[in-house]
Design a protein around this motif. Structure first.
Motif, short mmCIF file in Angstrom:
data_model
loop_
_atom_site.label_atom_id
_atom_site.label_comp_id
_atom_site.label_asym_id
_atom_site.label_seq_id
_atom_site.Cartn_x
_atom_site.Cartn_y
_atom_site.Cartn_z
N ASP A 110 0.92 -1.21 -0.01
CA ASP A 110 -0.29 -0.16 0.09
C ASP A 110 0.74 1.14 0.21
OD1 ASP A 110 -2.36 -1.45 0.21
OD2 ASP A 110 -2.13 -1.65 2.20
N LEU A 111 2.10 1.16 -0.17
CA LEU A 111 3.12 2.25 0.00
C LEU A 111 2.75 3.12 -1.31
CD1 LEU A 111 5.70 3.36 0.99
CD2 LEU A 111 6.88 2.50 -0.38
N LEU A 112 2.52 4.57 -1.20
CA LEU A 112 2.30 5.38 -2.11
C LEU A 112 3.65 6.02 -2.76
CD1 LEU A 112 -0.07 6.95 -3.75
CD2 LEU A 112 0.24 8.92 -2.09
N THR A 113 3.69 5.50 -3.94
CA THR A 113 4.75 6.18 -4.73
C THR A 113 4.45 6.79 -6.12
OG1 THR A 113 5.04 4.12 -6.04
CG2 THR A 113 6.28 4.14 -3.95
N ALA A 114 5.14 7.45 -6.66
CA ALA A 114 4.72 8.18 -7.97
C ALA A 114 4.17 6.93 -8.94
CB ALA A 114 6.15 8.70 -8.57
N GLU A 115 4.78 5.51 -8.80
CA GLU A 115 4.43 4.54 -9.96
C GLU A 115 2.88 3.97 -9.47
OE1 GLU A 115 4.51 2.43 -13.35
OE2 GLU A 115 6.12 3.96 -12.64
N THR A 116 2.76 3.97 -8.22
CA THR A 116 1.45 3.37 -7.65
C THR A 116 0.30 4.49 -7.96
OG1 THR A 116 2.01 4.17 -5.33
CG2 THR A 116 2.30 1.89 -5.96
#
Length: 159
Positions: free
Chosen positions: A139-145
């Motif tokens: 559930d980590l929010l990254t630019a890709e997610t």
């Protein structure tokens, strides 16, 4: 907000803010055009409820974290009958305010990270004050997610 703005900047997304959080969200994230070559619809948009804390976040032994979300916020987030998808973004902050950011002439670093979750369709709660929302490494929010979220919205897929 700064964390989300940075991720949006990487993807070329714009952010719209609301003056009053009357509908359970703080900002909208908008993608101009299509985030990939194969989209059913163009210009996807999501609504976001933003939270940040160190005190309301608990690190669990299994590597997940739990966030104590207010029940009123939870009720908005589980609503399936929204025109735009609504997600929760929780920024896990360092307990020491002096470690929230690090700035040099080469970079600005925001410590810790943010997690996201779409709670649409989750069961109502009988809790009166808060409900624990669990986040895993997935559930980590990254630019890709964030881009993956917008692709799903553009293709009318569930989050």
């Amino acid at each position: 907000m700064a964390y989300v703005r940075a991720l949006c900047a990487v993807n070329g997304y714009s952010i719209g803010s609301v003056e009053h959080d009357n509908d359970g969200y703080d900002i909208t994230i908008n993608c101009s055009g299509c985030p990939t070559d194969n989209c059913k619809k163009h210009s996807p948009s999501i609504q976001v409820q933003l939270k940040s804390s160190y005190a309301k976040i608990h690190s669990n032994n299994d590597g997940t974290i739990s966030y104590a979300l207010e029940v009123d916020n939870y009720r908005s987030l589980i609503d399936e009958n929204r025109f735009k998808p609504l997600i929760l973004i929780v920024l896990q902050m360092h307990e020491d305010v002096n470690q929230w950011i690090e700035q040099t002439t080469d970079y600005l670093k925001i410590t810790k990270c943010a997690y996201w979750k779409c709670l649409a369709g989750q069961a109502p709660t009988d809790n009166q004050e808060t409900i624990s929302i669990h986040f895993s490494a997935a559930d980590l929010l990254t630019a890709e997610t964030l881009k993956d979220i917008m692709i799903k919205v553009a293709n009318e897929q569930p989050l």
